[in-house]
Design an enzyme around this catalytic site. Structure first.
Site, PDB file in Angstrom:
ATOM      1  N   LYS A 170      74.133  52.535  12.204  1.00 34.66           N
ATOM      2  CA  LYS A 170      73.275  52.643  11.019  1.00 34.66           C
ATOM      3  C   LYS A 170      73.455  51.354  10.236  1.00 34.66           C
ATOM      4  O   LYS A 170      74.579  50.989   9.866  1.00 34.66           O
ATOM      5  CB  LYS A 170      73.679  53.852  10.166  1.00 34.66           C
ATOM      6  CG  LYS A 170      72.699  54.162   9.043  1.00 34.66           C
ATOM      7  CD  LYS A 170      71.463  54.885   9.561  1.00 34.66           C
ATOM      8  CE  LYS A 170      70.511  55.244   8.417  1.00 34.66           C
ATOM      9  NZ  LYS A 170      69.362  56.025   8.879  1.00 34.66           N
ATOM     10  N   SER A 219      69.559  52.802  13.734  1.00 34.84           N
ATOM     11  CA  SER A 219      68.704  53.274  12.653  1.00 34.84           C
ATOM     12  C   SER A 219      69.025  52.462  11.408  1.00 34.84           C
ATOM     13  O   SER A 219      70.165  52.033  11.221  1.00 34.84           O
ATOM     14  CB  SER A 219      68.947  54.768  12.398  1.00 34.84           C
ATOM     15  OG  SER A 219      68.189  55.224  11.292  1.00 34.84           O
TER      16      SER A 219
END
Length: 361
Positions: A170, A219
């Protein structure tokens, strides 16, 4: 003739790694974790990372993160900021189709058991330092993520790169998230030996799609200021009951590639998994790439042209969830979407985690 005695397996002191999947009724729902903590099924100190598939946009992701921070702050007796800094929390927003919101706990604790030489599930978590705005999407981010992935591999006691099966990252948002995701994926690819760092230039980032990782899913989120990394693989020092495999679906319809990913972890099926095999599956991490191309097997699709074109990534995740979900009989699959050096264009990356008995799935 002297009888040759089999060589005894070397005993290795191990760590116990576990994974628990829980339902979420809304983005801020952490009641399942609260119940696990209240009944002593989970010790808060053993929680090393959390990945959630939440509904909603960036605000919902932030709300979910805050809910976990609040609960763990109370149970660990540390500040919410310390929780956020020490426990990577990756909230993957926007669910579509039959996707079910849920979260997955990564648990680690010391064990008095000893390993038997069998490679079992392990993971490592690391974070880069906070990235400066001008570093996001550049080779500076590539290098920082590369260092973090290498450190996580070491922490997981994974001795061979082939035993790394999945890297979840992330990262901070940058230019729509694409450049940041691309730099993070390339950093992981370099760490895994899939891309030669000396051949990378600033122009490579999110442009040269011949460069990619087959084991990395990234992400991006506005709630992040650093790149958070979870490396999963198999290690002889682990005494976990779990094992992880990996594979690539060449496109969203590639069932052979899907089966091979499960065969990699020991679940070999004649067509379909049996009910007993499905029950062994603890989680499946999927990176969906169907929206990277305008067609599939020579036929056009309308993810980029129809009324929902602004949600192409959600559509790609929904398709992957349906295909993989039909194979494992489960809609609580962790699906993210990204074509930025995350596998060949249009491919799905698959990493199944299963519970094993005696080292055999």
């Amino acid at each position: 003739m002297k009888e040759i005695q089999p060589t005894a397996k070397k005993e290795v002191t191990g760590m116990n790694y576990d994974m628990i999947r829980c339902d979420m009724r809304h983005p801020g729902d952490v009641t399942a974790l609260e119940a696990l903590l209240d009944t002593n099924q989970v010790n808060a100190k053993e929680i090393k990372a959390i990945i959630a598939q939440t509904e909603g946009d960036g605000y919902a992701r932030g709300y979910a993160t805050l809910a976990f921070q609040q609960l763990l702050s109370e149970r660990l007796d540390i500040s919410k900021e310390e929780v956020f800094a020490s426990i990577p929390m990756m909230m993957i927003g926007k669910t579509g189709g039959l996707m079910t919101p849920h979260f997955t706990l990564f648990l680690k604790k010391e064990s008095e058991q000893v390993g038997d030489g069998t490679k079992r599930f392990s993971f490592g978590v690391q974070s880069t330092r906070p990235l400066r705005k001008e570093e996001i999407g550049t080779l500076a981010q590539v290098d920082l993520v590369c260092e973090a992935v290498k450190a996580a591999i070491k922490e997981a006691n994974i001795e061979q790169l082939e035993d790394v099966k999945c890297v979840e990252i992330k990262c901070p948002w940058g230019e729509g998230g694409s450049l940041s995701k691309a730099a993070a994926a390339l950093g992981s690819a370099v760490a895994l030996g899939e891309v030669d760092r000396s051949k990378l230039t600033e122009a490579s980032v999110n442009r040269d799609h011949s460069l990619y990782s087959t084991k990395t899913s990234v992400s991006a989120g506005q709630e992040q200021v650093a790149a958070r990394v979870i490396v999963m693989g198999n290690s002889v020092t682990s005494v976990s009951e779990l094992k992880i495999g990996a594979g690539v679906m060449d496109d969203a319809l590639d069932l052979v590639g899907l089966q091979q990913a499960f065969e990699d972890v020991g679940l070999k099926a004649d067509g379909f998994l049996t009910k007993a095999q499905q029950e062994k599956v603890i989680q499946v991490f999927v990176n969906a790439g169907a929206d990277a191309l305008p067609d599939i097997r020579g036929q056009r699709h309308t993810m980029h042209t129809d009324a929902l074109s602004m949600h192409a990534g959600i559509l790609a995740k929904a398709v992957a969830n349906a295909v993989v979900g039909s194979y494992v009989g489960e809609t609580r699959i962790l699906c993210s979407a990204g074509s930025e050096h995350q596998g060949p264009q249009g491919a799905n990356l698959i990493a199944p985690i299963v519970r094993i008995v005696g080292g055999v799935a």
